[in-house]
Structures are given as C-alpha cells and as structure tokens.
Design a protein around this motif. Sequence first.
Motif, PDB file in Angstrom:
ATOM      1  N   ASP A  41       0.879  -1.205   0.102  1.00 61.36           N
ATOM      2  CA  ASP A  41      -0.103   0.079   0.067  1.00 61.36           C
ATOM      3  C   ASP A  41       0.933   1.082   0.058  1.00 61.36           C
ATOM      4  N   VAL A  42       1.818   1.115   0.821  1.00 63.53           N
ATOM      5  CA  VAL A  42       2.744   2.496   0.977  1.00 63.53           C
ATOM      6  C   VAL A  42       3.353   2.709  -0.382  1.00 63.53           C
ATOM      7  N   LYS A  43       3.786   1.635  -1.334  1.00 62.43           N
ATOM      8  CA  LYS A  43       4.408   1.893  -2.807  1.00 62.43           C
ATOM      9  C   LYS A  43       3.486   2.290  -3.564  1.00 62.43           C
ATOM     10  N   MET A  44       2.048   1.724  -3.716  1.00 55.64           N
ATOM     11  CA  MET A  44       1.200   2.081  -4.504  1.00 55.64           C
ATOM     12  C   MET A  44       0.521   3.314  -4.143  1.00 55.64           C
ATOM     13  N   TYR A  45       0.538   3.750  -3.142  1.00 54.00           N
ATOM     14  CA  TYR A  45       0.052   5.107  -2.631  1.00 54.00           C
ATOM     15  C   TYR A  45       0.767   6.364  -3.081  1.00 54.00           C
ATOM     16  N   SER A  89      -0.617  -6.457  15.347  1.00 52.05           N
ATOM     17  CA  SER A  89      -1.745  -5.260  15.144  1.00 52.05           C
ATOM     18  C   SER A  89      -1.386  -4.216  16.167  1.00 52.05           C
ATOM     19  N   THR A  90      -0.724  -3.404  15.670  1.00 55.28           N
ATOM     20  CA  THR A  90      -0.169  -2.188  16.698  1.00 55.28           C
ATOM     21  C   THR A  90      -0.908  -1.097  16.487  1.00 55.28           C
ATOM     22  N   HIS A  91      -1.606  -0.610  15.484  1.00 61.48           N
ATOM     23  CA  HIS A  91      -2.244   0.600  15.204  1.00 61.48           C
ATOM     24  C   HIS A  91      -3.515   0.406  14.564  1.00 61.48           C
ATOM     25  N   LYS A  92      -4.397   1.280  14.992  1.00 55.48           N
ATOM     26  CA  LYS A  92      -5.650   1.350  13.918  1.00 55.48           C
ATOM     27  C   LYS A  92      -6.193   2.741  13.924  1.00 55.48           C
ATOM     28  N   PHE A  93      -6.727   3.002  12.550  1.00 53.94           N
ATOM     29  CA  PHE A  93      -7.025   4.478  12.058  1.00 53.94           C
ATOM     30  C   PHE A  93      -8.379   4.189  11.703  1.00 53.94           C
ATOM     31  N   GLY A  94      -9.261   5.267  11.657  1.00 51.54           N
ATOM     32  CA  GLY A  94     -10.407   5.579  10.978  1.00 51.54           C
ATOM     33  C   GLY A  94     -10.339   5.879   9.403  1.00 51.54           C
ATOM     34  N   LEU A  95     -11.492   5.902   8.920  1.00 49.54           N
ATOM     35  CA  LEU A  95     -11.431   5.962   7.311  1.00 49.54           C
ATOM     36  C   LEU A  95     -11.012   7.440   7.044  1.00 49.54           C
ATOM     37  N   ASP A  96     -11.171   8.280   7.762  1.00 52.00           N
ATOM     38  CA  ASP A  96     -10.817   9.898   7.548  1.00 52.00           C
ATOM     39  C   ASP A  96      -9.285   9.927   7.691  1.00 52.00           C
ATOM     40  N   GLN A  97      -8.727   8.826   8.211  1.00 45.72           N
ATOM     41  CA  GLN A  97      -7.141   8.847   8.464  1.00 45.72           C
ATOM     42  C   GLN A  97      -6.224   8.104   7.771  1.00 45.72           C
ATOM     43  N   VAL A  98      -6.934   7.823   6.256  1.00 41.86           N
ATOM     44  CA  VAL A  98      -6.121   7.035   5.414  1.00 41.86           C
ATOM     45  C   VAL A  98      -4.646   7.500   5.160  1.00 41.86           C
ATOM     46  N   ASP A  99      -4.329   8.833   4.770  1.00 41.71           N
ATOM     47  CA  ASP A  99      -3.374   9.205   4.407  1.00 41.71           C
ATOM     48  C   ASP A  99      -2.231   9.184   5.571  1.00 41.71           C
ATOM     49  N   ARG A 100      -2.689   9.428   6.782  1.00 41.49           N
ATOM     50  CA  ARG A 100      -1.738   9.119   8.022  1.00 41.49           C
ATOM     51  C   ARG A 100      -1.332   7.730   8.107  1.00 41.49           C
ATOM     52  N   ALA A 101      -2.350   6.907   8.055  1.00 36.00           N
ATOM     53  CA  ALA A 101      -2.219   5.382   8.305  1.00 36.00           C
ATOM     54  C   ALA A 101      -1.052   4.916   7.384  1.00 36.00           C
ATOM     55  N   LEU A 159       2.981   3.590   8.348  1.00 32.64           N
ATOM     56  CA  LEU A 159       3.587   2.492   8.015  1.00 32.64           C
ATOM     57  C   LEU A 159       4.985   2.683   7.439  1.00 32.64           C
ATOM     58  N   ALA A 160       4.835   3.574   6.542  1.00 31.42           N
ATOM     59  CA  ALA A 160       6.155   4.202   5.684  1.00 31.42           C
ATOM     60  C   ALA A 160       7.163   4.677   6.770  1.00 31.42           C
ATOM     61  N   GLY A 161       6.797   4.993   7.848  1.00 33.03           N
ATOM     62  CA  GLY A 161       7.745   5.838   8.680  1.00 33.03           C
ATOM     63  C   GLY A 161       7.795   7.209   8.925  1.00 33.03           C
ATOM     64  N   ASP A 162       6.770   7.932   8.230  1.00 34.08           N
ATOM     65  CA  ASP A 162       6.843   9.194   7.939  1.00 34.08           C
ATOM     66  C   ASP A 162       6.040  10.076   8.889  1.00 34.08           C
ATOM     67  N   ASP A 213       4.061   8.304  14.756  1.00 36.51           N
ATOM     68  CA  ASP A 213       3.484   6.930  15.303  1.00 36.51           C
ATOM     69  C   ASP A 213       4.930   5.913  15.503  1.00 36.51           C
ATOM     70  N   ALA A 214       5.071   5.497  16.774  1.00 39.20           N
ATOM     71  CA  ALA A 214       6.131   4.446  17.065  1.00 39.20           C
ATOM     72  C   ALA A 214       5.664   3.173  17.004  1.00 39.20           C
ATOM     73  N   ASP A 215       6.868   2.186  16.489  1.00 39.45           N
ATOM     74  CA  ASP A 215       7.058   0.837  16.725  1.00 39.45           C
ATOM     75  C   ASP A 215       5.537   0.238  15.890  1.00 39.45           C
ATOM     76  N   VAL A 216       5.549   0.744  14.548  1.00 34.16           N
ATOM     77  CA  VAL A 216       4.362   0.399  13.704  1.00 34.16           C
ATOM     78  C   VAL A 216       4.740  -1.135  13.146  1.00 34.16           C
ATOM     79  N   ILE A 217       3.719  -2.085  13.213  1.00 35.98           N
ATOM     80  CA  ILE A 217       4.205  -3.235  12.518  1.00 35.98           C
ATOM     81  C   ILE A 217       2.894  -3.479  11.293  1.00 35.98           C
ATOM     82  N   HIS A 218       1.848  -3.734  11.945  1.00 38.17           N
ATOM     83  CA  HIS A 218       0.600  -3.976  11.115  1.00 38.17           C
ATOM     84  C   HIS A 218      -0.473  -2.761  11.466  1.00 38.17           C
ATOM     85  N   ILE A 219      -1.146  -2.219  10.467  1.00 35.54           N
ATOM     86  CA  ILE A 219      -2.170  -1.297  10.599  1.00 35.54           C
ATOM     87  C   ILE A 219      -3.356  -1.548  10.232  1.00 35.54           C
TER      88      ILE A 219
END
Length: 374
Positions: free
Chosen positions: A44-48, A336-348, A352-355, A358-364
């Motif tokens: 997803d990071v790459k395709m985004y 499963s380390t983080h969860k976000f709502g639909l309005d937070q897709v860009d941040r999510a 994951l890309a490390g940008d 948000d710390a210690d992200v594995i799966h969102i």
Amino acid sequence: MVDRVLAAVRTAPSTTELRELDMPELSDDAALLKVEVAGICGTDVKMYATPPFGDPVIMGHENVGTVAVAGERFKQLHGVTEGDRVFVEHYVGCYNCEWCRIGEYRHCEATDWRTNPDARRYGYTSAENFGTLWGGFSEYMYLPWNAVLHKVPDGVTAELAGLVTPLSNGIEWALIAAGVGYADTVLIQGPGQQGLSQVVACKQAGASKILVSGTAKDKARLELALDLGADEAIEIDQVSPYEQVMDHTGGRGVDFVLDCTSRAGVGPVLLGIDVLKRREGTLLIQGELAAFPDFPIKRLTEKAITIKSARGHSYRACELALAQLASGRFPLERLSTHKFGLDQVDRAIRALAGDTEDADVIHISLMPWLGKDS
C-alpha cells in the motif's frame, strides 16, 4: 440498507479524498461486504506514492467484514449467509484459465494488472468499473461471484483476522514455497509483517533454530520476534551479520535464508548466499531488485544453492492462517499495533512508511466504522 457509501478514494499519487459513492447494484450472484478491517502493508505504501495505473482507486486489499446483503446464487456458490464474517482475498480469478482450474488463481493473468489493464483485484481496480467498491478503504465492498472468501472461525475478532494476509504469506513462502520443516535452521532477514509471520510458520513447522535479522531501529520488532519463537535476534548494524550467524550455528550456517527486506538492495541476497550451508541450501527472495550486476553465479553453483521466489498466497495458506489465529498458540495480536478510521487513510499509510511520529508500527488496521454508530 443505505443508498450511499463513504469511501477513501485515491485521486492522485499520495492523495486521498473522502467521497460518498452510490451503492452498487447487486445481481443474484453478487454480494455486499460491510468492511470491518482493511489491513495496510508495504504494498500500500508503494502503490500510494507511485500508483501502477490511473485513479480513482479505493485501496485496501487485506479485507475482513460481514456479509451485509447477498443474492441467493452467491450464497449457494460460497456457502455463506448474511451476517457471516469472512476474509476476502484480493485476487478475483477468471476460473477459465489453467491456473484457476487447478486452484492457483494468484497466477491468473486476467486478475493481474501487470498482464491485464482491465483486471479486477481488490485495492488495485478503478472505482469507475462496474461494482465501484473494489477496495477495503470503504464502508462497504462489492463482491462478485468470483470473489474468494474464507469464513472466519468463531472467537477470532475482525482485527485479528486482519492479519490473515501477512500470516498466510508467511506460511506460503516459508513452508510451501521454500519448504522449511522439522529440525531445519533458518535465517529470516527483516522483522516486518512478513518476517514475523514467517517466524511463526517456521516455529510451527518444527525448525530447530530460527534467526531473525534487522537494524537497531527494529529493536521492538526483534524483541517481538523472540516472543513469537525466534531463537536469536541479529542487529546487522552492530556486529558483522555473517559472524553472528556463524556464531549462532556453530560455524555451519543455515539451511534456509528467507529474505523479507523488500527494497534493501543486493546486500541481503549476498549475505544469504554466504551463510547458507556448504551444500544445497535454499534462498527465498520476495524483494524487488531491479538489477543485480555481477551476480555471483559461481558461488551459487559451487554450493548447489536453490533460489526460489515468493508470490502471494494460496487458498490453503489462508485457511492455515485462520486456523493458526484461532488456536491462540502465539501472541499474534501483538502484530496489530495501530488502528485508524476512514478519515485517516493518508496518515495510516504514512505511519507504516515511517513518515509520522507513530512509534513501533508493524501492522495497521484501517477500520471504516471506527468511532461511528454502525
């Protein structure tokens, strides 16, 4: 049932808009999924950032939800009814080609955007195609007759089931593709979603020694790898990784090297060739090396090394992943380390890309109904 659906639509590279879309019409052999979780991975990071084709696209290819509405023919084809929780694979095979007919729809050219610009595949397909809702970053998702579903076992939450894709990849790549088995020794390079999933797969298969390598910034992930069953964690930027592998194996090296470093370059492949045992080791590669100048073919043939590539997952691997999650044998919920709502897709995706911070992200887990009355 509502007439409009809220979805996060990618409209350009690294750009997402929340849009209300019309609910698609359903035939007797189609259904509608109420999306509970859409997992986010490195793809997803790459395709985004660099979409493989034009927008608009609803991303999200690791999808879990409940069947909201289904035609009678769809129910018969899939053995489901309204209210059933299912995991939906991202492949949508043609079921006419030789690959689909032997159950290997992941190799179907009709569902692959690389060979068919009109392919249907969740998270990749244009929202302008019939059905519209072709991704999990949406309140609902369209299911045609040829969608591939797996029933989620009782006791497995939607968020936990959101791990099926990385876990099934780990099972497919480590056990089915590479062939790791009882008493084998393994080096897993990269402690991300796929690498950690392969730790579990190798442990379940009875591997006698599992080494996982990463960098100093992967400290939390390496610690989790040990909790999931790895025997040793190797920080490659502290001491020579070759020396560490040899030290942990009594100078023998390993039977298998599973490279999960993705775009880390040729270094992990070269290390893998070096640390494999003297004869007939296996190197599994799932990265995206565009070029490999001066490939050491002589070293490869001298040690009779087999190189295999990893691609997607099979139906069986997904079923095994669901059974593993249901067993509770491993603390897989910690992936499963983080969860976000639909309005937070860009941040999510950027998290994951490390940008982000948000710390210690594995799966969102992207959860379209988070904070809403569903």
